[in-house]
Design a protein around this motif. Structure first.
Motif, PDB file in Angstrom:
ATOM      1  N   ALA A  43     -60.427  10.096  42.476  1.00 33.82           N
ATOM      2  CA  ALA A  43     -60.710   9.414  43.745  1.00 33.82           C
ATOM      3  C   ALA A  43     -62.088   9.799  44.268  1.00 33.82           C
ATOM      4  O   ALA A  43     -62.768   8.981  44.898  1.00 33.82           O
ATOM      5  CB  ALA A  43     -59.646   9.742  44.783  1.00 33.82           C
ATOM      6  N   PHE A  44     -62.521  11.023  43.994  1.00 33.15           N
ATOM      7  CA  PHE A  44     -63.826  11.460  44.481  1.00 33.15           C
ATOM      8  C   PHE A  44     -64.949  10.678  43.796  1.00 33.15           C
ATOM      9  O   PHE A  44     -65.934  10.311  44.440  1.00 33.15           O
ATOM     10  CB  PHE A  44     -63.980  12.971  44.295  1.00 33.15           C
ATOM     11  CG  PHE A  44     -63.160  13.741  45.298  1.00 33.15           C
ATOM     12  CD1 PHE A  44     -63.767  14.371  46.366  1.00 33.15           C
ATOM     13  CD2 PHE A  44     -61.774  13.812  45.197  1.00 33.15           C
ATOM     14  CE1 PHE A  44     -63.024  15.055  47.309  1.00 33.15           C
ATOM     15  CE2 PHE A  44     -61.021  14.494  46.135  1.00 33.15           C
ATOM     16  CZ  PHE A  44     -61.646  15.120  47.196  1.00 33.15           C
ATOM     17  N   ALA A  45     -64.790  10.382  42.509  1.00 28.76           N
ATOM     18  CA  ALA A  45     -65.778   9.543  41.814  1.00 28.76           C
ATOM     19  C   ALA A  45     -65.643   8.089  42.253  1.00 28.76           C
ATOM     20  O   ALA A  45     -66.646   7.396  42.475  1.00 28.76           O
ATOM     21  CB  ALA A  45     -65.585   9.658  40.302  1.00 28.76           C
ATOM     22  N   ARG A  46     -64.422   7.622  42.393  1.00 34.30           N
ATOM     23  CA  ARG A  46     -64.167   6.220  42.761  1.00 34.30           C
ATOM     24  C   ARG A  46     -64.862   5.848  44.061  1.00 34.30           C
ATOM     25  O   ARG A  46     -65.396   4.760  44.202  1.00 34.30           O
ATOM     26  CB  ARG A  46     -62.656   5.994  42.882  1.00 34.30           C
ATOM     27  CG  ARG A  46     -62.238   4.582  43.194  1.00 34.30           C
ATOM     28  CD  ARG A  46     -60.713   4.419  43.229  1.00 34.30           C
ATOM     29  NE  ARG A  46     -60.065   5.074  42.111  1.00 34.30           N
ATOM     30  CZ  ARG A  46     -59.133   6.035  42.237  1.00 34.30           C
ATOM     31  NH1 ARG A  46     -58.726   6.434  43.420  1.00 34.30           N
ATOM     32  NH2 ARG A  46     -58.603   6.590  41.171  1.00 34.30           N
ATOM     33  N   TYR A  47     -64.859   6.763  45.014  1.00 35.03           N
ATOM     34  CA  TYR A  47     -65.438   6.486  46.322  1.00 35.03           C
ATOM     35  C   TYR A  47     -66.796   7.162  46.525  1.00 35.03           C
ATOM     36  O   TYR A  47     -67.346   7.127  47.615  1.00 35.03           O
ATOM     37  CB  TYR A  47     -64.469   6.916  47.431  1.00 35.03           C
ATOM     38  CG  TYR A  47     -63.166   6.165  47.381  1.00 35.03           C
ATOM     39  CD1 TYR A  47     -63.107   4.817  47.726  1.00 35.03           C
ATOM     40  CD2 TYR A  47     -61.997   6.780  46.971  1.00 35.03           C
ATOM     41  CE1 TYR A  47     -61.919   4.111  47.666  1.00 35.03           C
ATOM     42  CE2 TYR A  47     -60.801   6.084  46.919  1.00 35.03           C
ATOM     43  CZ  TYR A  47     -60.776   4.757  47.261  1.00 35.03           C
ATOM     44  OH  TYR A  47     -59.593   4.052  47.201  1.00 35.03           O
ATOM     45  N   GLY A  48     -67.323   7.784  45.486  1.00 36.52           N
ATOM     46  CA  GLY A  48     -68.623   8.434  45.591  1.00 36.52           C
ATOM     47  C   GLY A  48     -68.637   9.572  46.598  1.00 36.52           C
ATOM     48  O   GLY A  48     -69.612   9.761  47.318  1.00 36.52           O
ATOM     49  N   ILE A  49     -67.579  10.331  46.629  1.00 30.19           N
ATOM     50  CA  ILE A  49     -67.469  11.434  47.596  1.00 30.19           C
ATOM     51  C   ILE A  49     -68.146  12.675  47.020  1.00 30.19           C
ATOM     52  O   ILE A  49     -67.799  13.137  45.933  1.00 30.19           O
ATOM     53  CB  ILE A  49     -66.000  11.732  47.932  1.00 30.19           C
ATOM     54  CG1 ILE A  49     -65.381  10.509  48.603  1.00 30.19           C
ATOM     55  CG2 ILE A  49     -65.882  12.974  48.810  1.00 30.19           C
ATOM     56  CD1 ILE A  49     -63.882  10.598  48.793  1.00 30.19           C
ATOM     57  N   PRO A  64     -59.309  -1.648  41.909  1.00 30.70           N
ATOM     58  CA  PRO A  64     -60.348  -0.881  41.218  1.00 30.70           C
ATOM     59  C   PRO A  64     -60.673  -1.511  39.861  1.00 30.70           C
ATOM     60  O   PRO A  64     -59.815  -2.122  39.221  1.00 30.70           O
ATOM     61  CB  PRO A  64     -59.717   0.496  41.020  1.00 30.70           C
ATOM     62  CG  PRO A  64     -58.562   0.546  41.949  1.00 30.70           C
ATOM     63  CD  PRO A  64     -58.102  -0.867  42.128  1.00 30.70           C
ATOM     64  N   ALA A  65     -61.920  -1.351  39.441  1.00 26.81           N
ATOM     65  CA  ALA A  65     -62.357  -1.860  38.140  1.00 26.81           C
ATOM     66  C   ALA A  65     -63.108  -0.753  37.414  1.00 26.81           C
ATOM     67  O   ALA A  65     -63.607   0.184  38.035  1.00 26.81           O
ATOM     68  CB  ALA A  65     -63.263  -3.074  38.339  1.00 26.81           C
ATOM     69  N   ALA A  66     -63.181  -0.869  36.114  1.00 26.41           N
ATOM     70  CA  ALA A  66     -63.901   0.111  35.319  1.00 26.41           C
ATOM     71  C   ALA A  66     -65.399  -0.023  35.582  1.00 26.41           C
ATOM     72  O   ALA A  66     -65.924  -1.123  35.688  1.00 26.41           O
ATOM     73  CB  ALA A  66     -63.604  -0.096  33.838  1.00 26.41           C
ATOM     74  N   CYS A  67     -66.053   1.121  35.733  1.00 25.97           N
ATOM     75  CA  CYS A  67     -67.513   1.139  35.847  1.00 25.97           C
ATOM     76  C   CYS A  67     -67.992   2.445  35.234  1.00 25.97           C
ATOM     77  O   CYS A  67     -67.606   3.515  35.671  1.00 25.97           O
ATOM     78  CB  CYS A  67     -67.979   0.968  37.284  1.00 25.97           C
ATOM     79  SG  CYS A  67     -67.471   2.237  38.425  1.00 25.97           S
ATOM     80  N   ALA A  68     -68.771   2.309  34.183  1.00 30.86           N
ATOM     81  CA  ALA A  68     -69.205   3.474  33.400  1.00 30.86           C
ATOM     82  C   ALA A  68     -67.963   4.237  32.949  1.00 30.86           C
ATOM     83  O   ALA A  68     -67.058   3.636  32.388  1.00 30.86           O
ATOM     84  CB  ALA A  68     -70.163   4.326  34.202  1.00 30.86           C
ATOM     85  N   GLU A  69     -67.904   5.523  33.233  1.00 30.99           N
ATOM     86  CA  GLU A  69     -66.744   6.319  32.814  1.00 30.99           C
ATOM     87  C   GLU A  69     -65.690   6.416  33.907  1.00 30.99           C
ATOM     88  O   GLU A  69     -64.653   7.036  33.713  1.00 30.99           O
ATOM     89  CB  GLU A  69     -67.202   7.721  32.414  1.00 30.99           C
ATOM     90  CG  GLU A  69     -68.119   7.732  31.213  1.00 30.99           C
ATOM     91  CD  GLU A  69     -68.588   9.135  30.880  1.00 30.99           C
ATOM     92  OE1 GLU A  69     -68.036  10.109  31.434  1.00 30.99           O
ATOM     93  OE2 GLU A  69     -69.500   9.254  30.066  1.00 30.99           O
ATOM     94  N   ASP A  70     -65.953   5.825  35.050  1.00 32.17           N
ATOM     95  CA  ASP A  70     -65.072   5.958  36.193  1.00 32.17           C
ATOM     96  C   ASP A  70     -64.373   4.643  36.516  1.00 32.17           C
ATOM     97  O   ASP A  70     -64.622   3.624  35.895  1.00 32.17           O
ATOM     98  CB  ASP A  70     -65.869   6.411  37.419  1.00 32.17           C
ATOM     99  CG  ASP A  70     -66.496   7.782  37.222  1.00 32.17           C
ATOM    100  OD1 ASP A  70     -65.807   8.670  36.699  1.00 32.17           O
ATOM    101  OD2 ASP A  70     -67.670   7.938  37.592  1.00 32.17           O
TER     102      ASP A  70
END
Length: 116
Positions: A43-49, A64-70
């Motif tokens: 979740a921290f990567a998903r929301y850029g926290i 949510p969708a795939a983007c790079a490794e996250d």
């Protein structure tokens, strides 16, 4: 406030790598309040926290969708406020700064301010 907002507190990981220590710390913080919480490092990567605390409001139905490794969400699907602020303040800031989420933020703000 978290109870009235039906918020979920999200942790990046277990305290000192120990679920037992995490449970003890959560119990001290939350007490007997029925607050939902979970450990969700992605979740921290998903929301850029990158700092805590960060308050996140996600648009209902956002996928949510795939983007790079996250796994990520589009910018218009969520808003966040970082800093040592109250939930009221965070929701007010989201309502002002994210028009697509303003109605949701204001509805939750009404729940938070409602006296039990």
């Amino acid at each position: 406030q978290a109870v009235r907002a039906h918020a979920v507190l999200v942790l990046r990981g277990a305290k000192n790598g120990s679920v037992r220590q995490t449970l003890e710390a959560a119990r001290k913080l939350i007490g007997t309040q029925p607050v939902a919480w979970q450990i969700d490092p992605p979740a921290f990567a998903r929301y850029g926290i990158t700092a805590a605390p960060t308050f996140v409001l996600t648009r209902t139905g956002a996928v949510p969708a795939a983007c790079a490794e996250d796994v990520c969400l589009a910018d218009h699907d969520f808003a966040k406020v970082t800093g040592d602020v109250s939930l009221d303040y965070a929701l007010e800031a989201i309502a002002r700064g994210a028009p697509t989420l303003a109605a949701d933020a204001e509805a939750i703000l009404g729940q938070v301010r409602r006296r039990p």
